[in-house]
Write a protein that holds these residues in place. Sequence first.
Motif, PDB file in Angstrom:
ATOM      1  N   GLY A 109      36.182  33.665  37.589  1.00  0.00           N
ATOM      2  CA  GLY A 109      36.324  33.954  36.176  1.00  0.00           C
ATOM      3  C   GLY A 109      37.758  34.027  35.712  1.00  0.00           C
ATOM      4  N   VAL A 110      37.903  34.153  34.408  1.00  0.00           N
ATOM      5  CA  VAL A 110      39.209  34.329  33.777  1.00  0.00           C
ATOM      6  C   VAL A 110      39.093  35.464  32.766  1.00  0.00           C
ATOM      7  N   SER A 111      40.216  36.155  32.552  1.00  0.00           N
ATOM      8  CA  SER A 111      40.276  37.259  31.597  1.00  0.00           C
ATOM      9  C   SER A 111      41.549  37.152  30.783  1.00  0.00           C
ATOM     10  N   GLY A 112      41.507  37.717  29.594  1.00  0.00           N
ATOM     11  CA  GLY A 112      42.708  37.762  28.770  1.00  0.00           C
ATOM     12  C   GLY A 112      42.630  38.902  27.776  1.00  0.00           C
ATOM     13  N   LEU A 113      43.772  39.434  27.420  1.00  0.00           N
ATOM     14  CA  LEU A 113      43.840  40.446  26.372  1.00  0.00           C
ATOM     15  C   LEU A 113      45.163  40.315  25.636  1.00  0.00           C
ATOM     16  N   ALA A 114      45.163  40.718  24.367  1.00  0.00           N
ATOM     17  CA  ALA A 114      46.373  40.671  23.542  1.00  0.00           C
ATOM     18  C   ALA A 114      46.242  41.698  22.435  1.00  0.00           C
ATOM     19  N   GLY A 115      47.361  42.354  22.120  1.00  0.00           N
ATOM     20  CA  GLY A 115      47.332  43.360  21.075  1.00  0.00           C
ATOM     21  C   GLY A 115      48.716  43.714  20.588  1.00  0.00           C
ATOM     22  N   GLY A 116      48.784  44.702  19.716  1.00  0.00           N
ATOM     23  CA  GLY A 116      50.050  45.124  19.137  1.00  0.00           C
ATOM     24  C   GLY A 116      50.512  46.455  19.701  1.00  0.00           C
ATOM     25  N   LEU A 117      51.811  46.741  19.490  1.00  0.00           N
ATOM     26  CA  LEU A 117      52.427  48.000  19.875  1.00  0.00           C
ATOM     27  C   LEU A 117      52.991  48.653  18.616  1.00  0.00           C
ATOM     28  N   ARG A 126      55.699  51.644  12.249  1.00  0.00           N
ATOM     29  CA  ARG A 126      55.566  50.196  12.042  1.00  0.00           C
ATOM     30  C   ARG A 126      55.191  49.527  13.360  1.00  0.00           C
ATOM     31  N   ARG A 127      54.811  48.270  13.237  1.00  0.00           N
ATOM     32  CA  ARG A 127      54.566  47.461  14.425  1.00  0.00           C
ATOM     33  C   ARG A 127      55.891  47.249  15.142  1.00  0.00           C
ATOM     34  N   ALA A 128      55.942  47.582  16.428  1.00  0.00           N
ATOM     35  CA  ALA A 128      57.191  47.522  17.182  1.00  0.00           C
ATOM     36  C   ALA A 128      57.174  46.469  18.280  1.00  0.00           C
ATOM     37  N   GLY A 129      56.079  45.732  18.417  1.00  0.00           N
ATOM     38  CA  GLY A 129      56.022  44.713  19.459  1.00  0.00           C
ATOM     39  C   GLY A 129      54.604  44.261  19.717  1.00  0.00           C
ATOM     40  N   ASP A 130      54.457  43.441  20.735  1.00  0.00           N
ATOM     41  CA  ASP A 130      53.165  42.875  21.124  1.00  0.00           C
ATOM     42  C   ASP A 130      53.043  42.938  22.641  1.00  0.00           C
ATOM     43  N   TYR A 131      51.825  42.751  23.108  1.00  0.00           N
ATOM     44  CA  TYR A 131      51.636  42.651  24.545  1.00  0.00           C
ATOM     45  C   TYR A 131      50.430  41.762  24.844  1.00  0.00           C
ATOM     46  N   TYR A 132      50.438  41.200  26.049  1.00  0.00           N
ATOM     47  CA  TYR A 132      49.302  40.384  26.471  1.00  0.00           C
ATOM     48  C   TYR A 132      49.223  40.400  27.992  1.00  0.00           C
ATOM     49  N   ALA A 133      48.065  40.014  28.508  1.00  0.00           N
ATOM     50  CA  ALA A 133      47.861  39.863  29.945  1.00  0.00           C
ATOM     51  C   ALA A 133      46.742  38.863  30.157  1.00  0.00           C
ATOM     52  N   TRP A 134      46.793  38.176  31.281  1.00  0.00           N
ATOM     53  CA  TRP A 134      45.697  37.284  31.646  1.00  0.00           C
ATOM     54  C   TRP A 134      45.527  37.299  33.164  1.00  0.00           C
ATOM     55  N   ALA A 135      44.341  36.900  33.614  1.00  0.00           N
ATOM     56  CA  ALA A 135      44.059  36.929  35.048  1.00  0.00           C
ATOM     57  C   ALA A 135      43.028  35.874  35.398  1.00  0.00           C
ATOM     58  N   ALA A 136      43.119  35.372  36.629  1.00  0.00           N
ATOM     59  CA  ALA A 136      42.080  34.542  37.245  1.00  0.00           C
ATOM     60  C   ALA A 136      41.560  35.315  38.447  1.00  0.00           C
ATOM     61  N   HIS A 137      40.245  35.361  38.614  1.00  0.00           N
ATOM     62  CA  HIS A 137      39.689  36.235  39.639  1.00  0.00           C
ATOM     63  C   HIS A 137      38.500  35.584  40.342  1.00  0.00           C
ATOM     64  N   LEU A 138      38.269  36.051  41.567  1.00  0.00           N
ATOM     65  CA  LEU A 138      37.159  35.577  42.393  1.00  0.00           C
ATOM     66  C   LEU A 138      36.572  36.773  43.129  1.00  0.00           C
ATOM     67  N   ASP A 151      26.615  37.497  53.308  1.00  0.00           N
ATOM     68  CA  ASP A 151      25.945  38.463  54.152  1.00  0.00           C
ATOM     69  C   ASP A 151      26.478  39.860  53.831  1.00  0.00           C
ATOM     70  N   ARG A 152      27.150  40.527  54.770  1.00  0.00           N
ATOM     71  CA  ARG A 152      27.688  41.869  54.538  1.00  0.00           C
ATOM     72  C   ARG A 152      29.166  41.854  54.147  1.00  0.00           C
ATOM     73  N   TRP A 153      29.748  40.676  54.001  1.00  0.00           N
ATOM     74  CA  TRP A 153      31.172  40.561  53.704  1.00  0.00           C
ATOM     75  C   TRP A 153      31.407  40.399  52.214  1.00  0.00           C
ATOM     76  N   ASN A 154      32.516  40.948  51.737  1.00  0.00           N
ATOM     77  CA  ASN A 154      32.920  40.786  50.346  1.00  0.00           C
ATOM     78  C   ASN A 154      34.407  40.441  50.290  1.00  0.00           C
ATOM     79  N   LEU A 155      34.736  39.412  49.502  1.00  0.00           N
ATOM     80  CA  LEU A 155      36.121  38.971  49.314  1.00  0.00           C
ATOM     81  C   LEU A 155      36.449  39.010  47.832  1.00  0.00           C
ATOM     82  N   GLN A 156      37.585  39.642  47.487  1.00  0.00           N
ATOM     83  CA  GLN A 156      38.081  39.682  46.115  1.00  0.00           C
ATOM     84  C   GLN A 156      39.504  39.141  46.082  1.00  0.00           C
TER      85      GLN A 156
END
Length: 462
Positions: free
Chosen positions: A304-312, A317-329, A334-339
Motif C-alpha cells: 500500500g501507499v499512504s499520504g497526508l498533508a496539512g497546515g501549521l 496565522r498560518r505559519a507553514g505546511d507539512y506533509y508525509a508519504w509512505a510505501a508499505h508492505l 504460515d506463522r511468519w510476519n514481515l513488515q
Amino acid sequence: MAIRTSLALSILLLCSPAIAQQTQDHDLTELKQQLELLKQQVAILEQKLQAPSKQQVKTIKVLSLDSDDTSSASQLAEIEQIIAEHGAADQNNTLIIQTVAADTPEPESTDGINLGGAIRTNYSHTSYSDGNKNRGGDFAFDIFRLNLNGSVGDVTLNAEIRFFDYMTAVKSAYVGYGFSDNWQVLAGITQVPFGNWPYNSHNYFFSSNYYLGLEDDYDLGIMFKRAIADNWQLDLGFFKNDELGGVDGYVGSRSDRYSYDIVGSRLPADGIYDDPAQPLGEYNTFSGRFGYHFSHNDINTEVGVSGLAGGLHDGTRRAGDYYAWAAHLNSTYDRWNLQLQYTQYKYQVDNSNSIAVGAYAFYDSIAAEATSATANIAYSLPLAWGPVSGIQFYNDFSLIYDKSDNTANTMMNVTGFSVAAGGLFTYFDLVHARNQPFVGGSMAGDDSETERRFNINIGYYF
C-alpha cells in the motif's frame, strides 16, 4: 463483562495432500455441498453481529478444501467436526469460524456498551543511567486504562482513557456508523490512517516512526473506512486539529497526550527538551491510506501507499505546511510476519530546521525533514502450556536518516518476544538504539554511542 458472539476470518492453512481413495473423494464432495448450504446461514448471521474488537477475536485452525494433497480420514473428520461446532464456508470453500465464549448466553439485544481496560507495570535495566544499573534496574507502575466499546442502535462507540502517575490522556474517543456494506464513517479522536496498519511494529516501544507522529497517531476529525472488498481497501480522513484542540486548545500542558504531535518550532535559544517558545499546531490535515491484498500459495500480502498533508498554525496565522508519504508492505506466511515501510516527511516552517513535539508529559525535538526506513519480522507460536496460549518472537528495526538539522541518524533495534497467558500479556524487549527517545537519547541528538535497555512490560487486560 459480557462477551458477544463474533465472526472471525481465520488464517488459511493447507490440508495435507489431495485425497487418493475413492471413498474420501465421495466424503469431500458431500462436505462441500454441506458447506454451500451453511454459507447461506453465515450470510444471515453476519448481518446481525457486530464486528469484533481485536481483543475479542479468537483464532481457530482452519483447513482449506481446495488442496491437491492427500487428506487422511482423520483430517476429514476434523473438518466435519469444526463445521458442525463452529462455522460455514465462503465462496472459496474456506471455513469461516464462528467463535462463542464458553458458558456465555446469547444476548437478546446487541445494544450495549462494554467496559474493559488494563493495568500495566514495567521493569527496565538500562546502560545510560548509573543509578538504574546500581539498583539492578527499576520496577514501576506503568498505566491504568479504561476502554469503552459497543453500540446503541446502528451507532458504535470506541473510547480509551489512560491514567499515568504523571498525566491523564485520552487516546481515542469516536463514534462510528456503517452507511453501506463496505463503508463506515468514524468521527472524534480516531487513528490517522498511515503506513502499516494498525501498527508498524510488534514490540512495546513501537518503531521510531511513532516518535515522529507517524505511527499509531490519533487526532480529532472524521474518517471514512472502506472494508476489504475486491482485494482492496481505502481509508480517507480529515483532521481539524490534534486531539488536544490544536495550538490554542484549553489544556494544562500540550505534552500531556498519548501520541506525538507538533507543538512548536525550535528557535535558536530553545533547548532540545524545552517547552517551545514559538507554539505551533497542526490543522486541516487530509490523510489517505490505500491497501491492496493478494495471495500466492500460502503467502498473504498487503502492499500500500499512504499520504497526508496539512497546515501549521501559530495561534494567529498560518505559519507553514507539512506533509508525509509512505510505501508499505505487510506479508504473512504460515506463522511468519514481515513488515517493510519507507517514509518521508517535511515540515515547512520559516527559518527553522527543527520542530518541537510532545507526548507523555515530555517535549522533544525532531528534524523538520527526514527519511525513515523500517523492517520487522515476527514468528508466532501457539501453545497450550497452562495459561500460556501463545508466544510471538520478533525483531523490529528502525532508521531515521537524511535529517534537515544535520544531526546524527536515529537507530533502534528491538529483539524480543511477547507472551499471552489468560488475561496477562507481557513484552520482553532488548533494545539497542542511538539518538532514540526513552532509550537514553533524543531524535535531535548527535550521539555516536549505542545505548541498551532491557524492558519487561506486564499487563493484565480485562
